[in-house]
Design a protein around this motif. Structure first.
Motif, short mmCIF file in Angstrom:
data_model
loop_
_atom_site.label_atom_id
_atom_site.label_comp_id
_atom_site.label_asym_id
_atom_site.label_seq_id
_atom_site.Cartn_x
_atom_site.Cartn_y
_atom_site.Cartn_z
N SER A 182 2.56 2.01 -3.33
CA SER A 182 1.83 2.64 -4.32
C SER A 182 1.37 3.95 -4.09
O SER A 182 1.44 4.79 -4.88
N SER A 183 1.26 4.13 -2.74
CA SER A 183 1.00 5.79 -2.30
C SER A 183 2.05 6.63 -2.62
O SER A 183 2.01 7.74 -3.29
N ILE B 280 -9.56 2.56 -12.47
CA ILE B 280 -10.08 1.41 -11.62
C ILE B 280 -9.37 0.12 -11.83
O ILE B 280 -9.20 -0.72 -10.61
N VAL C 296 -3.21 -6.71 -1.55
CA VAL C 296 -3.15 -6.47 -0.33
C VAL C 296 -4.21 -7.34 0.62
O VAL C 296 -3.81 -7.80 1.45
N MET C 297 -5.30 -7.53 0.12
CA MET C 297 -6.45 -8.41 0.37
C MET C 297 -5.70 -9.84 0.79
O MET C 297 -6.03 -10.30 1.94
N GLY D 24 -6.20 -0.18 -9.34
CA GLY D 24 -6.76 -0.14 -7.88
C GLY D 24 -7.34 -1.53 -7.54
O GLY D 24 -6.78 -1.91 -6.23
N ILE D 25 -7.93 -2.02 -8.41
CA ILE D 25 -8.22 -3.49 -7.98
C ILE D 25 -7.09 -4.25 -7.93
O ILE D 25 -7.19 -5.24 -7.14
N ARG E 224 -2.58 -15.93 11.95
CA ARG E 224 -2.83 -15.45 13.69
C ARG E 224 -3.70 -16.40 14.13
O ARG E 224 -3.42 -16.96 15.31
N ASP F 118 -4.32 -12.93 8.81
CA ASP F 118 -5.29 -13.22 9.93
C ASP F 118 -5.50 -14.61 9.95
O ASP F 118 -5.52 -14.98 11.22
N LEU G 47 0.84 -1.09 0.20
CA LEU G 47 -0.10 -0.02 -0.02
C LEU G 47 0.82 1.30 -0.07
O LEU G 47 0.50 2.13 -0.83
N ILE H 246 -3.94 -3.63 -6.75
CA ILE H 246 -3.63 -3.17 -5.45
C ILE H 246 -4.52 -4.07 -4.54
O ILE H 246 -3.93 -4.65 -3.50
N MET H 247 -5.81 -3.91 -4.55
CA MET H 247 -6.74 -4.19 -3.52
C MET H 247 -6.54 -5.55 -3.28
O MET H 247 -6.55 -6.17 -2.39
N ASN I 168 -3.47 -9.65 3.79
CA ASN I 168 -4.35 -9.69 5.01
C ASN I 168 -4.77 -10.76 5.19
O ASN I 168 -4.98 -11.21 6.54
N LEU I 169 -5.53 -11.54 4.16
CA LEU I 169 -6.12 -12.84 4.61
C LEU I 169 -5.24 -13.94 5.20
O LEU I 169 -5.46 -14.48 6.29
N GLY J 261 0.93 2.15 -8.36
CA GLY J 261 0.55 3.60 -7.95
C GLY J 261 0.72 4.62 -8.91
O GLY J 261 -0.06 5.35 -8.95
#
Lengths: 299, 310
Positions: A234-235, A269, A279-280, A272-273, A290, A287, A231, A275-276, A283-284, A251
């Motif tokens: 890309s920022s 669009i 990252v997702m 962005g998808i 963990r 999680d 993230l 990147i999403m 994250n999955l 980015g």
């Protein structure tokens, strides 16, 4: 009757076969559907990134300008359309995956190494060294990491190498903290004391007892940090301080596409998808890991 | 209590000194000559040297740092290398915009995130729970600046309801605030949910149920107060994060805030401007952290009694 007991014992043993810790963690992870989805997404991304050259040609499709074909909306020839210089967006997305993954992985390894050295020193020696090191880390933590990264990039100049350095330095304190606390919690526990009492060598204690017990939270943090690193990269590229055009980075693709957004929304669009999804997936995985490592945390 | 506040205020000083020193070294130890920058490419070498002497740039860098900090304590943040205006005025004019943005970002995320988290926990495994967790997962994975672009695309360009750039009216703040709030909101939903779930299983909640307290009373009086502590920590940590995130979001919405100022100044090596912006942000973050600590003692009387003792 004795025979029955033995039979029952065998059945019980079969049913509750003792699993090693790693196996039971993997078992718990596999049961978590979302975590598996993340894992599969991540693997697909890695495969795409590795085999990018086989799918499209970097020079011709992703970098070379082709003004005749500029600003096409998605069609059969260009599945994701083309950008304002006529470059195929699908090709740029694929090579962008390579850059994001590469920078993410390198950042994690560098910052994890740095953080582990600092955190382990602080945790192991304790006392004054611990105090000084951790206070310095606290100061770094008080600076928002993107701000720290921006100042480092600004100072050293833009470019992949400097970006890597900036991202790694800004993530070191977080890892130092988590490595230190993991080591501290493990260090004080009875089984370490017991191992010492049995005359186990220090090296064996570290490899066999401390590392396996301390590494869980570190791996989880590494995965989640990689997500946030992607993230941040890309920022940074979006505000023009990261990877520069024409190198295909998600980015910077967004910041290029911003100008044409009103009439060609696909330019903003699609990256962005991408990147999403990247990252997702991380994250999955984070999680899921963990929950698998510490089932008590799962609600 | 006053003693504690004073002590905490004192603790901000080393942090501020540390941050300012790090940023100052980064800016000072890297190539690029501010004097040359101020005079432009066509200036003669003599002129540049003269200005360097005037600005004290030839001094040792530690000396320069001390001189700079001495001026800062007197309230003099220097003049910009780029356009020679007093830095303080510029930063002070822009700071409110960033602060308003960060404030609304935090407020919106708390106002929406915490209630949703509570509902998710109370109605665990319901449709509301699944949907809000899904939304939270998506929001944590979306880059904030992309969300901003999508909102502009939808509300400014397609529907023409809200302005996409500037800070003139309150309407200008809606899209940036929502964008900024989204990420923190997602974290808050997940955090509130998991702490609430933990608290709900405690014995004292069972006791409260057994004595016949209403469900509302149990949740708001017994559970929420205990569940909020970690949530407040997250809010505090996120405030600093918000100010950092605001930098990127200000770029998306072309807002004249501290973030856009910082990014342009960093690019142009305008050290006084960068230093002042960073110091403002650092002080704001430290003060918010202090506020969070005070909120703790308000919510958890046990912590308050600890302060009273020390």
């Amino acid at each position: 009757m004795g025979e029955d007991m033995v039979k029952q014992d065998v059945v019980i043993k079969k049913k509750y076969k003792k699993r090693s810790q790693i196996k039971s963690i993997m078992f718990r992870y596999k049961k978590n559907k979302l975590a598996m989805v993340g894992f599969v997404m991540f693997i697909i991304m890695i495969i795409i990134a590795i085999s990018a050259d086989l799918i499209v040609d970097y020079e011709i499709d992703a970098v070379t300008q082709n003004m005749k074909e500029r600003l096409q909306t998605p069609n059969s020839e260009h599945v994701f359309g083309t950008d304002e210089y006529g470059r195929d967006i699908f090709a740029r997305i694929i090579f962008g995956a390579r850059i994001s993954l590469f920078v993410g992985l390198i950042t994690i390894s560098l910052s994890l190494t740095g953080g582990a050295i600092i955190g382990a020193t602080a945790g192991y020696y304790g006392g004054r060294i611990d105090n000084v090191l951790m206070r310095i880390m606290d100061i770094f933590l008080a600076i928002p990491s993107i701000l720290l990264a921006i100042s480092i990039v600004a100072a050293l100049g833009t470019g992949i190498f400097n970006l890597l350095l900036a991202m790694s330095i800004s993530q070191v304190p977080r890892f130092a903290r988590i490595v230190r606390s993991s080591i501290l919690t493990v260090k004080g526990q009875d089984f370490i004391e017991a191992a010492k009492a049995c005359g186990t060598k220090d090296s064996r204690i570290i490899i066999k007892h401390i590392i396996p017990n301390a590494i869980g939270p570190i791996i989880v943090q590494a995965t989640l940090t990689m997500a946030s690193t992607i993230l941040t990269i890309s920022s940074l590229s979006f505000v023009g301080l990261g990877i520069q055009s024409p190198t295909p980075e998600w980015g910077s693709m967004l910041s290029d596409g911003k100008k044409q957004m009103r009439y060609y929304p696909h330019l903003v669009i699609i990256p962005g998808i991408a990147i999403m999804l990247a990252v997702m997936s991380l994250n999955l995985i984070g999680d899921g890991l963990r929950d698998a490592l510490d089932p008590r945390l799962k609600n | 209590m006053l003693k504690f506040i004073f002590k905490r205020l004192m603790m901000i000083i080393p942090v501020i000194l540390g941050i300012s020193f790090i940023i100052f070294s980064i800016m000072a130890l890297t190539p690029g000559d501010p004097a040359r920058l101020m005079l432009g490419e066509n200036a003669t070498q003599e002129d540049v040297e003269k200005l360097r002497e005037e600005m004290g740039l030839n001094d040792n860098f530690v000396v320069r740092y001390f001189n700079y900090m001495k001026d800062v304590i007197r309230g003099d943040f220097g003049i910009s290398y780029r356009n020679r205006i007093p830095v303080f005025d510029e930063v002070f004019a822009r700071f409110p915009n960033t602060l308003v943005l960060a404030f609304w970002g935090i407020s919106l995320s708390v106002m929406i995130g915490v209630p949703i988290g509570i509902i998710s926990a109370v109605k665990q495994y319901s449709i509301i729970d699944t949907v809000s967790l899904g939304v939270a997962l998506i929001l944590t994975s979306i880059p904030a600046f992309w969300l901003g672009l999508m909102l502009i695309l939808l509300f400014s360009l397609k529907l023409d309801l809200l302005p996409s750039t500037g800070v003139e009216t309150w309407k200008h703040f809606i899209l940036p605030s929502v964008t900024l709030a989204a990420g923190t909101m997602a974290t808050l939903i997940r955090m509130t949910r998991s702490t609430m779930l933990e608290v709900i299983r405690q014995d004292y909640i069972r006791t409260a149920r057994a004595k016949g307290a209403t469900e509302n009373r149990i949740i708001f009086k017994h559970a929420l107060r205990n569940a909020l502590l970690p949530v407040i920590t997250i809010i505090g940590i996120n405030f600093g994060f918000q100010l950092g995130g605001a930098m990127v979001i200000e770029t998306v919405f072309a807002m004249p805030g501290l973030g856009t100022l910082m990014i342009t100044s960093v690019r142009l090596k305008d050290t006084p401007m960068v230093m002042a912006s960073v110091l403002f942000v650092a002080i704001a973050v430290s003060l918010v952290n202090l506020l969070v600590d005070l909120l703790y003692s308000y919510i958890d009387p046990r912590i308050k009694s600890q302060y009273a003792k020390s």
